[in-house]
Design a protein around this motif. Structure first.
Motif, PDB file in Angstrom:
ATOM      1  N   GLN A  11       0.826  -1.193   0.000  1.00  0.00           N
ATOM      2  CA  GLN A  11       0.000   0.000   0.000  1.00  0.00           C
ATOM      3  C   GLN A  11       0.866   1.251   0.000  1.00  0.00           C
ATOM      4  N   GLU A  12       1.887   1.258   0.836  1.00  0.00           N
ATOM      5  CA  GLU A  12       2.774   2.411   0.926  1.00  0.00           C
ATOM      6  C   GLU A  12       3.532   2.620  -0.386  1.00  0.00           C
ATOM      7  N   GLU A  13       3.981   1.534  -1.002  1.00  0.00           N
ATOM      8  CA  GLU A  13       4.675   1.652  -2.286  1.00  0.00           C
ATOM      9  C   GLU A  13       3.737   2.190  -3.366  1.00  0.00           C
ATOM     10  N   SER A  14       2.478   1.768  -3.324  1.00  0.00           N
ATOM     11  CA  SER A  14       1.503   2.248  -4.301  1.00  0.00           C
ATOM     12  C   SER A  14       1.260   3.740  -4.138  1.00  0.00           C
ATOM     13  N   ARG A  15       1.137   4.194  -2.867  1.00  0.00           N
ATOM     14  CA  ARG A  15       0.941   5.624  -2.617  1.00  0.00           C
ATOM     15  C   ARG A  15       2.155   6.424  -3.063  1.00  0.00           C
ATOM     16  N   PHE A  16       3.354   5.870  -2.832  1.00  0.00           N
ATOM     17  CA  PHE A  16       4.579   6.569  -3.232  1.00  0.00           C
ATOM     18  C   PHE A  16       4.649   6.715  -4.751  1.00  0.00           C
ATOM     19  N   ARG A  17       4.303   5.634  -5.474  1.00  0.00           N
ATOM     20  CA  ARG A  17       4.323   5.702  -6.941  1.00  0.00           C
ATOM     21  C   ARG A  17       3.295   6.717  -7.461  1.00  0.00           C
ATOM     22  N   SER A  18       2.150   6.784  -6.774  1.00  0.00           N
ATOM     23  CA  SER A  18       1.130   7.740  -7.226  1.00  0.00           C
ATOM     24  C   SER A  18       1.606   9.176  -7.053  1.00  0.00           C
ATOM     25  N   ARG A  19       2.393   9.423  -6.030  1.00  0.00           N
ATOM     26  CA  ARG A  19       2.922  10.769  -5.815  1.00  0.00           C
ATOM     27  C   ARG A  19       3.927  11.154  -6.884  1.00  0.00           C
ATOM     28  N   LEU A  20       4.509  10.155  -7.535  1.00  0.00           N
ATOM     29  CA  LEU A  20       5.473  10.439  -8.601  1.00  0.00           C
ATOM     30  C   LEU A  20       4.819  10.477  -9.975  1.00  0.00           C
ATOM     31  N   ALA A  21       3.488  10.385 -10.013  1.00  0.00           N
ATOM     32  CA  ALA A  21       2.772  10.463 -11.288  1.00  0.00           C
ATOM     33  C   ALA A  21       2.947  11.856 -11.887  1.00  0.00           C
ATOM     34  N   PRO A  22       2.931  11.964 -13.213  1.00  0.00           N
ATOM     35  CA  PRO A  22       3.169  13.264 -13.863  1.00  0.00           C
ATOM     36  C   PRO A  22       2.254  14.376 -13.374  1.00  0.00           C
ATOM     37  N   HIS A  23       0.963  14.075 -13.169  1.00  0.00           N
ATOM     38  CA  HIS A  23       0.049  15.147 -12.770  1.00  0.00           C
ATOM     39  C   HIS A  23       0.371  15.676 -11.378  1.00  0.00           C
ATOM     40  N   HIS A  24       0.904  14.839 -10.500  1.00  0.00           N
ATOM     41  CA  HIS A  24       1.320  15.305  -9.176  1.00  0.00           C
ATOM     42  C   HIS A  24       2.557  16.198  -9.284  1.00  0.00           C
ATOM     43  N   ILE A  25       3.536  15.745 -10.042  1.00  0.00           N
ATOM     44  CA  ILE A  25       4.795  16.488 -10.155  1.00  0.00           C
ATOM     45  C   ILE A  25       4.581  17.829 -10.845  1.00  0.00           C
ATOM     46  N   VAL A  26       3.828  17.822 -11.945  1.00  0.00           N
ATOM     47  CA  VAL A  26       3.583  19.067 -12.686  1.00  0.00           C
ATOM     48  C   VAL A  26       2.818  20.067 -11.830  1.00  0.00           C
ATOM     49  N   LEU A  27       1.801  19.582 -11.101  1.00  0.00           N
ATOM     50  CA  LEU A  27       1.034  20.490 -10.240  1.00  0.00           C
ATOM     51  C   LEU A  27       1.934  21.120  -9.187  1.00  0.00           C
ATOM     52  N   TYR A  63      -2.148  27.636 -14.501  1.00  0.00           N
ATOM     53  CA  TYR A  63      -2.387  26.917 -13.250  1.00  0.00           C
ATOM     54  C   TYR A  63      -3.760  26.243 -13.238  1.00  0.00           C
ATOM     55  N   VAL A  64      -4.778  26.913 -13.743  1.00  0.00           N
ATOM     56  CA  VAL A  64      -6.119  26.325 -13.769  1.00  0.00           C
ATOM     57  C   VAL A  64      -6.138  25.077 -14.644  1.00  0.00           C
ATOM     58  N   VAL A  65      -5.487  25.136 -15.796  1.00  0.00           N
ATOM     59  CA  VAL A  65      -5.437  23.971 -16.688  1.00  0.00           C
ATOM     60  C   VAL A  65      -4.747  22.800 -15.996  1.00  0.00           C
ATOM     61  N   VAL A  66      -3.612  23.068 -15.348  1.00  0.00           N
ATOM     62  CA  VAL A  66      -2.882  22.010 -14.644  1.00  0.00           C
ATOM     63  C   VAL A  66      -3.699  21.483 -13.470  1.00  0.00           C
ATOM     64  N   LEU A  67      -4.358  22.379 -12.748  1.00  0.00           N
ATOM     65  CA  LEU A  67      -5.177  21.960 -11.608  1.00  0.00           C
ATOM     66  C   LEU A  67      -6.326  21.061 -12.046  1.00  0.00           C
ATOM     67  N   LEU A  68      -7.002  21.434 -13.126  1.00  0.00           N
ATOM     68  CA  LEU A  68      -8.101  20.606 -13.628  1.00  0.00           C
ATOM     69  C   LEU A  68      -7.588  19.244 -14.088  1.00  0.00           C
ATOM     70  N   TRP A  69      -6.445  19.240 -14.751  1.00  0.00           N
ATOM     71  CA  TRP A  69      -5.837  17.973 -15.176  1.00  0.00           C
ATOM     72  C   TRP A  69      -5.517  17.099 -13.967  1.00  0.00           C
ATOM     73  N   TYR A  70      -4.954  17.708 -12.947  1.00  0.00           N
ATOM     74  CA  TYR A  70      -4.628  16.984 -11.718  1.00  0.00           C
ATOM     75  C   TYR A  70      -5.884  16.399 -11.071  1.00  0.00           C
ATOM     76  N   LEU A  71      -6.947  17.199 -10.984  1.00  0.00           N
ATOM     77  CA  LEU A  71      -8.175  16.726 -10.345  1.00  0.00           C
ATOM     78  C   LEU A  71      -8.806  15.574 -11.129  1.00  0.00           C
ATOM     79  N   VAL A  72      -8.790  15.689 -12.452  1.00  0.00           N
ATOM     80  CA  VAL A  72      -9.368  14.631 -13.285  1.00  0.00           C
ATOM     81  C   VAL A  72      -8.566  13.344 -13.150  1.00  0.00           C
ATOM     82  N   ARG A  73      -7.253  13.459 -13.130  1.00  0.00           N
ATOM     83  CA  ARG A  73      -6.407  12.272 -13.078  1.00  0.00           C
ATOM     84  C   ARG A  73      -6.338  11.630 -11.688  1.00  0.00           C
ATOM     85  N   SER A  74      -6.464  12.433 -10.650  1.00  0.00           N
ATOM     86  CA  SER A  74      -6.266  11.901  -9.306  1.00  0.00           C
ATOM     87  C   SER A  74      -7.564  11.598  -8.578  1.00  0.00           C
ATOM     88  N   GLY A  75      -8.693  12.130  -9.058  1.00  0.00           N
ATOM     89  CA  GLY A  75      -9.960  11.904  -8.386  1.00  0.00           C
ATOM     90  C   GLY A  75     -10.579  10.576  -8.761  1.00  0.00           C
TER      91      GLY A  75
END
Length: 347
Positions: A11-27, A63-75
């Motif tokens: 579980q912890e490894e999965s959460r760590f990988r998700s934090r390294l997803a492009p939408h997290h890093i770009v945001l 920022y709004v474009v990146v934020l919307l992308w982040y919300l769509v990808r992570s929600g």
């Protein structure tokens, strides 16, 4: 039935990988860049020059474009909504498509005429009463108590807007009554759509506080953009240190209850029977309806349509749809908090 235990390390490894997803890093990168640039502009007092205005507007859009992308990808994805999330279907396709036509006409009327806002208020009230009459048996004591509690909280914050001469006492009272009605109706809608959420309603009070904080953090850049822009409300009367922290709760609670919790849910509910095969389209329509109507409701101008509607209202609506109501309240709170703090510091 055999339950499968989940390895905590996996579980912890999965959460760590998700934090390294492009939408997290770009945001994270865009958040840091925009926040620092806006703070420097505020400190140097160069927000009114042509170059700084252009930079602010470009960064705002980015920022709004990146934020919307982040919300769509992570929600949560729509195909993962619970089975009970499909609203009740009408008996005929004609009724379903009449609902779509009604929403479209109301949307256009709000854009082209000031009468659209009054009609929206009237229809929102009528629809909320109908929801209470039809689904009133599902009304829980917790939902009713929370509706009155948050309305009183917003009313007390609004009382200081009254003292500052920005808001009338009668309008503050009317909006508080609206908040009670729309919170209850929004909560009943949520049981059928499962779109968004209310942490308070599920008894997750710690998570509710966390959601408010996370929503505020995500919208720090938008608060800075608002402070460097041209806020419609005169904040020169903010002379007490605690007022900037208290005043934003009024709009954060009232407007997010009506425009997000209630209107996003109601629009989704009305459009889903006809367009349910394309759930992403239904959510997009509900988000755009809520965001743009929110923008032109402040002032029916092109600037309000583009800025308040698309660059503030739409992100508010998306953070509700992909997170929860508390995220949206925190986001709205931050957008109004930063200008109030700046006004206090520059008094």
């Amino acid at each position: 039935m055999i339950s499968k235990s989940v390895n905590p390390q996996l579980q912890e490894e999965s959460r760590f990988r998700s934090r390294l997803a492009p939408h997290h890093i770009v945001l994270l990168i865009v958040w840091l860049v925009t926040t620092n640039v806006m703070i420097v502009m505020l400190i140097k007092g160069v927000g009114g020059t042509n170059i700084s205005i252009a930079i602010r507007q470009i960064l705002h859009v980015i920022y709004v474009v990146v934020l919307l992308w982040y919300l769509v990808r992570s929600g949560p994805f729509l195909n993962q909504l619970p089975e009970g999330s499909v609203p009740v279907k009408p008996r005929s396709k004609i009724v379903a498509w009449l609902s779509v036509l009604g929403v479209a006409l109301l949307f256009l009327l709000n854009i082209v005429s000031d009468d659209g806002r009054d009609l929206l208020i009237l229809l929102s009230l009528v629809a909320s009463v109908m929801i209470l009459l039809v689904w009133g048996r599902d009304l829980s004591l917790r939902l009713a108590i929370q509706a009155f509690a948050i309305a009183i909280f917003a009313y007390l914050a609004g009382s200081w807007w009254v003292k500052l001469g920005v808001l009338s006492q009668s309008w503050n009272s009317i909006l508080s009554a609206f908040t009670v009605l729309f919170y209850i109706a929004g909560g009943l809608l949520l049981k059928r759509t499962r779109l968004g959420g209310i942490q308070l309603l599920s008894g997750q009070y710690g998570q509710a506080v966390k959601s408010v904080c996370l929503g505020s953090l995500l919208f720090v850049p938008l608060g800075l953009f608002n402070a460097l822009g041209d806020p419609m409300v005169d904040l020169t009367g903010v002379r007490e240190w605690w007022l900037p922290l208290w005043l934003p709760w009024w709009s954060g609670i009232n407007e997010e209850t009506w425009f997000r919790l209630y209107l996003v849910g109601l629009t989704y509910f009305l459009l889903h029977p006809a367009l349910g095969r394309h759930p992403n389209l239904v959510v997009l329509a509900a988000v755009l309806f809520s965001g743009i109507v929110f923008g032109v409701g402040h002032d029916r101008t092109l600037e309000m349509f583009l800025t308040t509607g698309l660059l503030y209202g739409v992100p508010f609506a998306m953070v509700f749809a992909k997170r929860d109501w508390e995220h949206a309240v925190g986001a709205h709170y931050m957008v109004n908090l930063v200008p109030a703090v700046v006004a206090f510091l520059l008094r």
